[in-house]
Design a protein around this motif. Sequence first.
Motif, PDB file in Angstrom:
ATOM      1  N   ALA A  66       0.860  -1.192   0.000  1.00 55.18           N
ATOM      2  CA  ALA A  66       0.000   0.000   0.000  1.00 55.18           C
ATOM      3  C   ALA A  66       0.893   1.238   0.000  1.00 55.18           C
ATOM      4  N   LYS A 111       0.574   4.306  -0.132  1.00 58.72           N
ATOM      5  CA  LYS A 111       0.264   5.511   0.642  1.00 58.72           C
ATOM      6  C   LYS A 111       1.030   5.580   1.948  1.00 58.72           C
ATOM      7  N   ASN A 133      -6.666   2.066  -6.881  1.00 57.69           N
ATOM      8  CA  ASN A 133      -7.771   2.060  -5.940  1.00 57.69           C
ATOM      9  C   ASN A 133      -8.087   3.507  -5.536  1.00 57.69           C
ATOM     10  N   ILE A 192      -9.496   6.035  10.679  1.00 59.77           N
ATOM     11  CA  ILE A 192      -8.840   5.030   9.838  1.00 59.77           C
ATOM     12  C   ILE A 192      -9.616   3.714   9.778  1.00 59.77           C
ATOM     13  N   HIS A 199     -11.415  -3.412   2.480  1.00 59.89           N
ATOM     14  CA  HIS A 199     -10.340  -3.016   3.415  1.00 59.89           C
ATOM     15  C   HIS A 199     -11.070  -2.573   4.677  1.00 59.89           C
ATOM     16  N   SER A 247      -7.146   0.301   9.596  1.00 58.95           N
ATOM     17  CA  SER A 247      -5.697   0.289   9.721  1.00 58.95           C
ATOM     18  C   SER A 247      -5.314   0.190  11.191  1.00 58.95           C
ATOM     19  N   GLY A 283      -5.353  -4.008   3.578  1.00 58.72           N
ATOM     20  CA  GLY A 283      -4.203  -4.116   4.490  1.00 58.72           C
ATOM     21  C   GLY A 283      -4.682  -4.065   5.924  1.00 58.72           C
ATOM     22  N   GLY A 284      -3.959  -3.327   6.748  1.00 62.30           N
ATOM     23  CA  GLY A 284      -4.481  -3.051   8.087  1.00 62.30           C
ATOM     24  C   GLY A 284      -3.739  -3.630   9.264  1.00 62.30           C
ATOM     25  N   GLU A 308      -2.840  -6.228   0.920  1.00 63.28           N
ATOM     26  CA  GLU A 308      -2.271  -4.897   0.650  1.00 63.28           C
ATOM     27  C   GLU A 308      -1.697  -4.243   1.889  1.00 63.28           C
ATOM     28  N   GLY A 353       0.505  -1.901   4.219  1.00 67.53           N
ATOM     29  CA  GLY A 353       1.288  -0.671   4.091  1.00 67.53           C
ATOM     30  C   GLY A 353       2.111  -0.475   5.356  1.00 67.53           C
ATOM     31  N   ARG A 354       1.411  -0.087   6.425  1.00 70.93           N
ATOM     32  CA  ARG A 354       2.078   0.211   7.692  1.00 70.93           C
ATOM     33  C   ARG A 354       2.982  -0.930   8.166  1.00 70.93           C
ATOM     34  N   ARG A 388       0.846  12.502  12.858  1.00 73.84           N
ATOM     35  CA  ARG A 388       0.004  11.463  13.488  1.00 73.84           C
ATOM     36  C   ARG A 388      -0.336  11.746  14.950  1.00 73.84           C
ATOM     37  N   TYR A 433      -4.267  11.881  15.185  1.00 71.13           N
ATOM     38  CA  TYR A 433      -4.930  10.668  15.710  1.00 71.13           C
ATOM     39  C   TYR A 433      -4.587  10.377  17.167  1.00 71.13           C
ATOM     40  N   TYR A 489       3.184   6.568   7.080  1.00 71.92           N
ATOM     41  CA  TYR A 489       2.313   7.737   7.242  1.00 71.92           C
ATOM     42  C   TYR A 489       3.010   8.891   7.972  1.00 71.92           C
TER      43      TYR A 489
HETATM   44  N1  LLP Z   1      -5.599  -0.978   1.275  1.00 73.02           N
HETATM   45  C1  LLP Z   1      -6.497   0.035   1.315  1.00 73.02           C
HETATM   46  C2  LLP Z   1      -7.627  -0.007   0.399  1.00 73.02           C
HETATM   47  C3  LLP Z   1      -6.339   1.096   2.218  1.00 73.02           C
HETATM   48  O1  LLP Z   1      -7.246   2.069   2.251  1.00 73.02           O
HETATM   49  C4  LLP Z   1      -5.235   1.104   3.099  1.00 73.02           C
HETATM   50  C5  LLP Z   1      -5.028   2.185   4.046  1.00 73.02           C
HETATM   51  C6  LLP Z   1      -4.314   0.030   3.012  1.00 73.02           C
HETATM   52  C7  LLP Z   1      -4.539  -0.985   2.103  1.00 73.02           C
HETATM   53  C8  LLP Z   1      -3.100  -0.049   3.897  1.00 73.02           C
HETATM   54  O2  LLP Z   1      -3.430  -0.134   5.239  1.00 73.02           O
HETATM   55  P1  LLP Z   1      -2.255  -0.405   6.311  1.00 73.02           P
HETATM   56  O3  LLP Z   1      -1.707  -1.792   6.048  1.00 73.02           O
HETATM   57  O4  LLP Z   1      -1.229   0.626   6.128  1.00 73.02           O
HETATM   58  O5  LLP Z   1      -2.945  -0.301   7.627  1.00 73.02           O
HETATM   59  N2  LLP Z   1      -2.975   7.775   7.791  1.00 73.02           N
HETATM   60  C9  LLP Z   1      -3.465   6.771   8.712  1.00 73.02           C
HETATM   61  C10 LLP Z   1      -3.696   5.442   8.035  1.00 73.02           C
HETATM   62  C11 LLP Z   1      -4.667   5.538   6.878  1.00 73.02           C
HETATM   63  C12 LLP Z   1      -4.834   4.223   6.158  1.00 73.02           C
HETATM   64  C13 LLP Z   1      -5.644   4.389   4.917  1.00 73.02           C
HETATM   65  N3  LLP Z   1      -5.804   3.201   4.146  1.00 73.02           N
HETATM   66  C14 LLP Z   1      -2.484   6.637   9.877  1.00 73.02           C
HETATM   67  O6  LLP Z   1      -1.494   7.347   9.907  1.00 73.02           O
HETATM   68  O7  LLP Z   1      -2.725   5.872  10.801  1.00 73.02           O
END
Ligand code: LLP
Length: 442
Positions: free
Chosen positions: A69, A71, A113, A173, A211, A214, A251-252, A294, A296-297, A334, A338, A394
């Motif tokens: 991910a 982002k 996406n 989130i 999804h 997170s 992800g998440g 997916e 990311g974090r 962050r 948050y 992030y």
């Molecule tokens: N896939 C989709 C469709 C998503 O919307 C996201 C995150 C991920 C994967 C990746 O999620 P992860 O594995 O990173 O949890 N800025 C916030 C987090 C926003 C996450 C948005 N979507 C923070 O700093 O906590």
Amino acid sequence: MLTANQSLKPVSTKINDKNHIEIGGCDLVELAEKYGTPLYVFDEQTIRTIARQYKEAFKNYPKVSMLYASKAFMTKAVVRILDEEGFGFDMVSGGEIYTAYTAKADMKKSLFNGNNKSVDELKMAVDFGVGLISADNFLELSLLNDIAESKNKKVDILLRVTPGIECHTHEYIQTGHLDSKFGFDLTQIDDAVTLITEKYKNINLVGLHAHIGSQIFETSIYYDEVDVLLREMGRLKEKYKINLTHINLGGGLGIKYTEKDCPPSIYEIAEKIILSIKENAAKYNVDEPEIHIEPGRSIIGTSGVTLYTVGSSKQVPKGKKYIAVDGGMADNPRPSLYQALYTADVANRPYDKKTETVTIAGRFCESGDILIKEAKMPLLKEGDILCFYDTGAYGYSMSSNYNRVLRPAAVLVNNSQSDIIIERESYEHLVSLDRIPEKLRK
Ligand code: LLP
């Protein structure tokens, strides 16, 4: 077995014989001297370790694709590392698509996406050969069909759905609950499928995407998510005779930001997902699908630390002691956005006893710019180098030039070598897009 998202620090973190913290064989105090602070430091070994743990955890399931991910933190060097590790990319903007493409990612493995993709971005995705598009809404289905038709192409899509599963994470989130801006409500899937099968001849539906949120610590959520997606697959098979072949679970997975955090391992998540597929594919009479994950974090978060230099301090009479550092809410929004918690050590004297409780404040002009409200620290003095752990995800990706402060540099460390992966901004760069209208010139 513990996986790297369960570690507070990058996997290569040590204290060296100068009594300084080192990561990737690089002394953090020397990095601060060489590159200046604030400085983002990314440990290549941690990124590769986690990426491999994801693959290892799913190795008994034959059809899995990992998509990073973007982002969470995207720069060309990170694209190269994860492309080498066999990952595709989950991208949500023209900027992310452009970065992946120009860093020579395998675009076929990647996915576009987002809940409001522009026509230009959709065209770019089709032109750059992005493998899958996760269609989020009715407008997008129609736009994408027109674009594909005009280019005489057929585009593979997933339908992004909101499975109605809540998780216990920060409200901003959460994404999988029913009242969400993302994706089709479960009750809208049939209309979307009817349009695709009867009207939109240039899009080809291959699966479903969801999804949940997170920084998730509950493994059961993934079981439930697979259950809902397979149930929908079964229902669509029965009603429309269509065989969907893919599910993308988003992800998440959470990481450890403080000693109190106990995120599950990647193996525990994989086990729940695979168990749910085995049990529910049979139950809903569908073939076991190809799964996409997916993260990311959990891929990049633990690998990154931020170095700051301690500057001024203030003891409020009978109140708090503030220690100010040379960064803050613009390089890491962050905590203010948050209420996110972080852990920090003093890189130049990590063994000193933590005798004081202080508030670590940023340098930006507002009172909310606090990085850690209550940090146990040794007596800090000007020039100390603080290492904030778990800032890889992030942080840079949500950074800004608030107060017209320059964005920090980022370096990649490994095997005692450090390489710049993002240059520190300069004042010239900062004003490079500014224009003064003729009438205001001096
Ligand atoms: N896939 C989709 C469709 C998503 O919307 C996201 C995150 C991920 C994967 C990746 O999620 P992860 O594995 O990173 O949890 N800025 C916030 C987090 C926003 C996450 C948005 N979507 C923070 O700093 O906590």
